[in-house]
Write a protein that holds these residues in place. Structure first.
Motif, PDB file in Angstrom:
ATOM      1  N   LYS A 212     -44.465 -29.538 -23.800  1.00  0.00           N
ATOM      2  CA  LYS A 212     -44.241 -30.407 -23.079  1.00  0.00           C
ATOM      3  C   LYS A 212     -45.729 -31.426 -22.884  1.00  0.00           C
ATOM      4  O   LYS A 212     -46.026 -32.686 -22.842  1.00  0.00           O
ATOM      5  CB  LYS A 212     -43.943 -30.264 -21.487  1.00  0.00           C
TER       6      LYS A 212
ATOM      7  N   LYS B 175     -43.585 -35.827 -27.168  1.00  0.00           N
ATOM      8  CA  LYS B 175     -42.832 -36.727 -25.845  1.00  0.00           C
ATOM      9  C   LYS B 175     -41.874 -36.699 -25.759  1.00  0.00           C
ATOM     10  O   LYS B 175     -41.279 -37.320 -24.766  1.00  0.00           O
ATOM     11  CB  LYS B 175     -43.609 -37.064 -24.731  1.00  0.00           C
ATOM     12  N   ASP B 176     -41.516 -37.559 -27.000  1.00  0.00           N
ATOM     13  CA  ASP B 176     -39.895 -37.956 -26.773  1.00  0.00           C
ATOM     14  C   ASP B 176     -39.193 -36.177 -27.913  1.00  0.00           C
ATOM     15  O   ASP B 176     -37.597 -37.063 -27.233  1.00  0.00           O
ATOM     16  CB  ASP B 176     -40.081 -39.123 -28.156  1.00  0.00           C
TER      17      ASP B 176
ATOM     18  N   LYS C 147     -35.964 -34.346 -27.045  1.00  0.00           N
ATOM     19  CA  LYS C 147     -34.713 -34.064 -26.243  1.00  0.00           C
ATOM     20  C   LYS C 147     -35.337 -32.985 -25.005  1.00  0.00           C
ATOM     21  O   LYS C 147     -35.189 -32.834 -23.806  1.00  0.00           O
ATOM     22  CB  LYS C 147     -33.389 -34.135 -26.953  1.00  0.00           C
TER      23      LYS C 147
ATOM     24  N   VAL D 139     -37.904 -31.538 -23.903  1.00  0.00           N
ATOM     25  CA  VAL D 139     -39.183 -31.339 -23.271  1.00  0.00           C
ATOM     26  C   VAL D 139     -38.230 -32.354 -22.196  1.00  0.00           C
ATOM     27  O   VAL D 139     -39.130 -33.074 -20.831  1.00  0.00           O
ATOM     28  CB  VAL D 139     -40.253 -32.055 -22.761  1.00  0.00           C
ATOM     29  N   GLN D 140     -37.263 -33.214 -21.890  1.00  0.00           N
ATOM     30  CA  GLN D 140     -37.109 -34.080 -21.051  1.00  0.00           C
ATOM     31  C   GLN D 140     -36.164 -32.664 -19.894  1.00  0.00           C
ATOM     32  O   GLN D 140     -35.664 -32.972 -20.332  1.00  0.00           O
ATOM     33  CB  GLN D 140     -35.890 -35.480 -21.462  1.00  0.00           C
ATOM     34  N   ARG D 141     -37.255 -34.202 -18.910  1.00  0.00           N
ATOM     35  CA  ARG D 141     -36.225 -33.411 -17.742  1.00  0.00           C
ATOM     36  C   ARG D 141     -34.245 -33.432 -17.302  1.00  0.00           C
ATOM     37  O   ARG D 141     -33.955 -34.073 -17.763  1.00  0.00           O
ATOM     38  CB  ARG D 141     -36.781 -34.171 -16.039  1.00  0.00           C
TER      39      ARG D 141
ATOM     40  N   GLN E 193     -32.416 -31.626 -19.136  1.00  0.00           N
ATOM     41  CA  GLN E 193     -31.888 -32.292 -20.524  1.00  0.00           C
ATOM     42  C   GLN E 193     -31.466 -30.548 -21.080  1.00  0.00           C
ATOM     43  O   GLN E 193     -31.952 -29.933 -20.670  1.00  0.00           O
ATOM     44  CB  GLN E 193     -32.787 -32.530 -21.766  1.00  0.00           C
ATOM     45  N   ARG E 194     -29.526 -30.486 -20.957  1.00  0.00           N
ATOM     46  CA  ARG E 194     -28.728 -29.304 -21.510  1.00  0.00           C
ATOM     47  C   ARG E 194     -28.526 -28.965 -22.947  1.00  0.00           C
ATOM     48  O   ARG E 194     -28.029 -28.207 -22.854  1.00  0.00           O
ATOM     49  CB  ARG E 194     -28.173 -29.352 -20.482  1.00  0.00           C
TER      50      ARG E 194
ATOM     51  N   GLN F 268     -29.864 -30.263 -30.220  1.00  0.00           N
ATOM     52  CA  GLN F 268     -30.231 -31.803 -30.091  1.00  0.00           C
ATOM     53  C   GLN F 268     -30.905 -32.114 -31.812  1.00  0.00           C
ATOM     54  O   GLN F 268     -31.288 -31.254 -32.420  1.00  0.00           O
ATOM     55  CB  GLN F 268     -30.844 -31.947 -29.284  1.00  0.00           C
TER      56      GLN F 268
ATOM     57  N   GLU G   5     -41.539 -34.370 -35.159  1.00  0.00           N
ATOM     58  CA  GLU G   5     -41.302 -33.578 -34.169  1.00  0.00           C
ATOM     59  C   GLU G   5     -41.544 -31.959 -35.211  1.00  0.00           C
ATOM     60  O   GLU G   5     -41.791 -31.237 -34.489  1.00  0.00           O
ATOM     61  CB  GLU G   5     -40.034 -33.757 -34.045  1.00  0.00           C
TER      62      GLU G   5
END
Length: 156
Positions: A120, A126-127, A129, A131-133, A135-136, A140, A146
């Motif tokens: 994070k 930052k893109d 998945k 690290v996205q809030r 995201q389950r 992925q 990355e």
DNA sequence: GCCAACGTTGGC
DNA sequence: GCCAACGTTGGC
């Protein structure tokens, strides 16, 4: 077809990266995925030889522990037909499997654990998945950049 | 253990 | 086809 890159989540108290290493030939089938998006990635896009960031979730701390490789492409997840299995799905049959799994093989442990917290804090990631809030998704795609960045972080 | 975020289900 | 209710995920 160029190689693709993935992140797969597992709860270490269910099935950890070390557990994978200890399997015969260090490989195992990835059963129990019951989410259509994750299934589609496995069934439609994962190819033998693709590389996987192995992520430990629902533990303290969560993060990436190492690299695995897709060893066998998607085939029906037989645990969906087993009434005794935790992931039993009565809607599915052998004629209409619905759920699929791949096989993955342990490849390499990171020298250093890369925590979600670190991911994070890393601008280039930052893109991702993961690290996205909220995201389950348990399977992925990640970009090559990355993937390389996370490996770099894990190698020093 | 809490709870926000998300996916699925099923009544209408 | 909408959407409320429910179950699950997973970070914290």
């Amino acid at each position: 077809m160029p190689k693709k890159y993935w992140l797969m989540k597992s709860e270490p108290n269910e099935f950890s990266f070390d557990d994978l290493k200890l399997e015969p030939d260090s490989r195992a089938h990835w059963d129990g995925v019951r989410n259509y998006q994750a299934r589609n990635f496995m069934r439609n896009e994962m190819k033998k030889g693709d590389l996987v960031l192995f992520y430990h979730s629902n533990c303290d701390p969560p993060g990436v522990v190492g690299i695995a490789e897709v060893a066998k492409e998607a085939y029906p997840d037989h645990t969906a037909w087993d009434p005794k299995d935790k992931h039993f799905d009565p809607k599915t049959t052998k004629d209409n499997p619905v759920w699929f799994m791949v096989e993955v093989k342990w490849k390499k442990a990171f020298k250093r654990f890369v925590s979600l917290h670190e991911l994070k804090e890393t601008r280039e990631l930052k893109d991702m998945k993961v690290v996205q809030r909220g995201q389950r998704l348990s399977v992925q795609p990640v970009t090559r950049k990355e993937f390389d960045k996370v490996c770099k972080m894990g190698s020093k």
